[in-house]
Design a protein around this motif. Structure first.
Motif, PDB file in Angstrom:
ATOM      1  N   GLU A 127       0.817  -1.215   0.000  1.00  0.00           N
ATOM      2  CA  GLU A 127       0.000   0.000   0.000  1.00  0.00           C
ATOM      3  C   GLU A 127       0.849   1.263   0.000  1.00  0.00           C
ATOM      4  OE1 GLU A 127      -2.829  -0.107   3.189  1.00  0.00           O
ATOM      5  OE2 GLU A 127      -3.723  -1.976   2.491  1.00  0.00           O
ATOM      6  N   ASN A 128       0.361   2.273  -0.722  1.00  0.00           N
ATOM      7  CA  ASN A 128       0.982   3.600  -0.745  1.00  0.00           C
ATOM      8  C   ASN A 128       2.489   3.540  -0.972  1.00  0.00           C
ATOM      9  OD1 ASN A 128      -0.846   5.811  -0.544  1.00  0.00           O
ATOM     10  ND2 ASN A 128      -1.433   5.007   1.457  1.00  0.00           N
ATOM     11  N   THR A 129       2.887   2.878  -2.041  1.00  0.00           N
ATOM     12  CA  THR A 129       4.311   2.801  -2.350  1.00  0.00           C
ATOM     13  C   THR A 129       4.875   4.209  -2.567  1.00  0.00           C
ATOM     14  OG1 THR A 129       3.765   2.413  -4.667  1.00  0.00           O
ATOM     15  CG2 THR A 129       4.196   0.468  -3.300  1.00  0.00           C
ATOM     16  N   ILE A 130       6.147   4.361  -2.303  1.00  0.00           N
ATOM     17  CA  ILE A 130       6.786   5.682  -2.270  1.00  0.00           C
ATOM     18  C   ILE A 130       7.215   6.117  -3.670  1.00  0.00           C
ATOM     19  CG2 ILE A 130       8.723   6.996  -1.324  1.00  0.00           C
ATOM     20  CD1 ILE A 130       8.665   4.893   1.023  1.00  0.00           C
ATOM     21  N   PRO A 131       6.696   7.258  -4.156  1.00  0.00           N
ATOM     22  CA  PRO A 131       7.102   7.748  -5.474  1.00  0.00           C
ATOM     23  C   PRO A 131       8.623   7.873  -5.586  1.00  0.00           C
ATOM     24  CG  PRO A 131       5.228   8.990  -4.681  1.00  0.00           C
ATOM     25  CD  PRO A 131       5.696   8.123  -3.537  1.00  0.00           C
ATOM     26  N   TYR A 132       9.127   7.539  -6.764  1.00  0.00           N
ATOM     27  CA  TYR A 132      10.542   7.637  -7.155  1.00  0.00           C
ATOM     28  C   TYR A 132      11.460   6.644  -6.439  1.00  0.00           C
ATOM     29  CZ  TYR A 132       8.910  12.020  -9.196  1.00  0.00           C
ATOM     30  OH  TYR A 132       8.223  12.970  -9.907  1.00  0.00           O
ATOM     31  N   SER A 133      10.938   5.798  -5.570  1.00  0.00           N
ATOM     32  CA  SER A 133      11.770   4.856  -4.829  1.00  0.00           C
ATOM     33  C   SER A 133      12.326   3.775  -5.756  1.00  0.00           C
ATOM     34  CB  SER A 133      10.967   4.195  -3.705  1.00  0.00           C
ATOM     35  OG  SER A 133      11.737   3.194  -3.086  1.00  0.00           O
ATOM     36  N   THR A 134      13.578   3.397  -5.531  1.00  0.00           N
ATOM     37  CA  THR A 134      14.181   2.291  -6.273  1.00  0.00           C
ATOM     38  C   THR A 134      14.237   1.017  -5.426  1.00  0.00           C
ATOM     39  OG1 THR A 134      16.390   3.017  -5.636  1.00  0.00           O
ATOM     40  CG2 THR A 134      15.548   3.805  -7.772  1.00  0.00           C
ATOM     41  N   ILE A 135      13.606   1.057  -4.267  1.00  0.00           N
ATOM     42  CA  ILE A 135      13.545  -0.131  -3.413  1.00  0.00           C
ATOM     43  C   ILE A 135      12.499  -1.086  -3.998  1.00  0.00           C
ATOM     44  CG2 ILE A 135      12.991  -1.007  -1.114  1.00  0.00           C
ATOM     45  CD1 ILE A 135      13.858   1.795  -0.045  1.00  0.00           C
ATOM     46  N   PRO A 136      12.879  -2.341  -4.292  1.00  0.00           N
ATOM     47  CA  PRO A 136      11.921  -3.281  -4.877  1.00  0.00           C
ATOM     48  C   PRO A 136      10.756  -3.599  -3.936  1.00  0.00           C
ATOM     49  CG  PRO A 136      14.171  -4.114  -5.056  1.00  0.00           C
ATOM     50  CD  PRO A 136      14.210  -2.911  -4.151  1.00  0.00           C
ATOM     51  N   VAL A 137       9.573  -3.710  -4.520  1.00  0.00           N
ATOM     52  CA  VAL A 137       8.360  -4.143  -3.822  1.00  0.00           C
ATOM     53  C   VAL A 137       8.011  -5.478  -4.460  1.00  0.00           C
ATOM     54  CG1 VAL A 137       5.947  -3.618  -3.371  1.00  0.00           C
ATOM     55  CG2 VAL A 137       7.621  -1.765  -3.471  1.00  0.00           C
ATOM     56  N   SER A 138       8.017  -6.557  -3.665  1.00  0.00           N
ATOM     57  CA  SER A 138       7.911  -7.896  -4.238  1.00  0.00           C
ATOM     58  C   SER A 138       6.739  -8.685  -3.688  1.00  0.00           C
ATOM     59  CB  SER A 138       9.199  -8.672  -3.954  1.00  0.00           C
ATOM     60  OG  SER A 138      10.311  -7.985  -4.489  1.00  0.00           O
ATOM     61  N   SER A 139       6.301  -9.635  -4.504  1.00  0.00           N
ATOM     62  CA  SER A 139       5.271 -10.579  -4.064  1.00  0.00           C
ATOM     63  C   SER A 139       5.903 -11.572  -3.100  1.00  0.00           C
ATOM     64  CB  SER A 139       4.673 -11.312  -5.270  1.00  0.00           C
ATOM     65  OG  SER A 139       5.661 -12.063  -5.957  1.00  0.00           O
ATOM     66  N   GLY A 140       5.064 -12.222  -2.309  1.00  0.00           N
ATOM     67  CA  GLY A 140       5.551 -13.211  -1.356  1.00  0.00           C
ATOM     68  C   GLY A 140       5.602 -14.616  -1.934  1.00  0.00           C
ATOM     69  N   GLU A 141       5.048 -14.779  -3.145  1.00  0.00           N
ATOM     70  CA  GLU A 141       5.016 -16.067  -3.827  1.00  0.00           C
ATOM     71  C   GLU A 141       4.828 -15.794  -5.320  1.00  0.00           C
ATOM     72  OE1 GLU A 141       0.517 -17.659  -3.638  1.00  0.00           O
ATOM     73  OE2 GLU A 141       1.375 -17.236  -1.650  1.00  0.00           O
ATOM     74  N   PRO A 142       4.996 -16.798  -6.173  1.00  0.00           N
ATOM     75  CA  PRO A 142       4.743 -16.573  -7.603  1.00  0.00           C
ATOM     76  C   PRO A 142       3.282 -16.149  -7.830  1.00  0.00           C
ATOM     77  CG  PRO A 142       5.974 -18.606  -7.279  1.00  0.00           C
ATOM     78  CD  PRO A 142       5.526 -18.138  -5.911  1.00  0.00           C
ATOM     79  N   VAL A 143       3.103 -15.167  -8.707  1.00  0.00           N
ATOM     80  CA  VAL A 143       1.769 -14.638  -9.011  1.00  0.00           C
ATOM     81  C   VAL A 143       1.545 -14.634 -10.518  1.00  0.00           C
ATOM     82  CG1 VAL A 143       1.586 -13.232  -6.908  1.00  0.00           C
ATOM     83  CG2 VAL A 143       2.604 -12.232  -8.969  1.00  0.00           C
TER      84      VAL A 143
END
Length: 170
Positions: A127-143
């Protein structure tokens, strides 16, 4: 919104978007007859748009989403967009289930990144991911897909892990 600047094509696209989603007086986008896959033409970015339905308990909500189907479309995603309507989003379908990882580089607005299993259930939501961030946001399992909505909208609408997402590409 300045309707004079929209022109005929803009008014037509707006009418199609409104026809695809009935908005109740409370400002939500709950619909009783959401029909996943209903065509909604092409977006201003040239992507195919379809109706996507999210079912959370007894509530089903309709969104007009852009389909990011090619690797180039998926790489660009919602970069450089300055706004995203509450009944809009983008879906990234994958040909095979995979671990999904997104970042917000060049993405101006916060997004909710929703990871969707191949059976259509939501695996998790960033939720509410940070604009311009290069930190990966990942799934917890294959989707099988990822859905992006306006940042904070999932919480506002009560969308959570385990809810169901449906759409059909042409």
């Amino acid at each position: 919104m300045n309707l004079r600047k929209l022109g005929k094509m803009g008014l037509y696209a707006t009418a199609l978007s409104l026809a695809a989603c009935t908005m109740p007086a409370n400002g939500g986008n709950q619909t009783a007859g959401c029909k996943p896959g209903t065509g909604a033409g092409r977006s201003a970015a040239g992507l195919e748009q379809v109706t996507l339905c999210v079912t959370s308990g007894a509530k089903t909500r309709a969104f007009t989403v852009e389909l990011a189907q090619t690797s180039m479309e998926q790489a660009r995603g919602l970069m450089f967009r300055t706004e995203l309507a509450d009944n809009a989003g983008m879906v990234f379908p994958f040909p095979e289930p995979r671990m999904a990882s997104f970042w917000m580089k060049n993405t101006v607005i916060p997004l909710d990144i929703i990871f969707v299993r191949t059976d259509g259930t939501i695996e998790s939501i960033a939720e509410n991911t940070i604009p311009y961030s290069t930190i990966p946001v990942s799934s917890g399992e294959p989707v099988g897909a990822v859905l992006e909505l306006r940042g904070g909208l999932s919480a506002e609408l009560g969308i959570s892990a385990g809810d169901t997402v449906k759409w059909t590409a042409k």
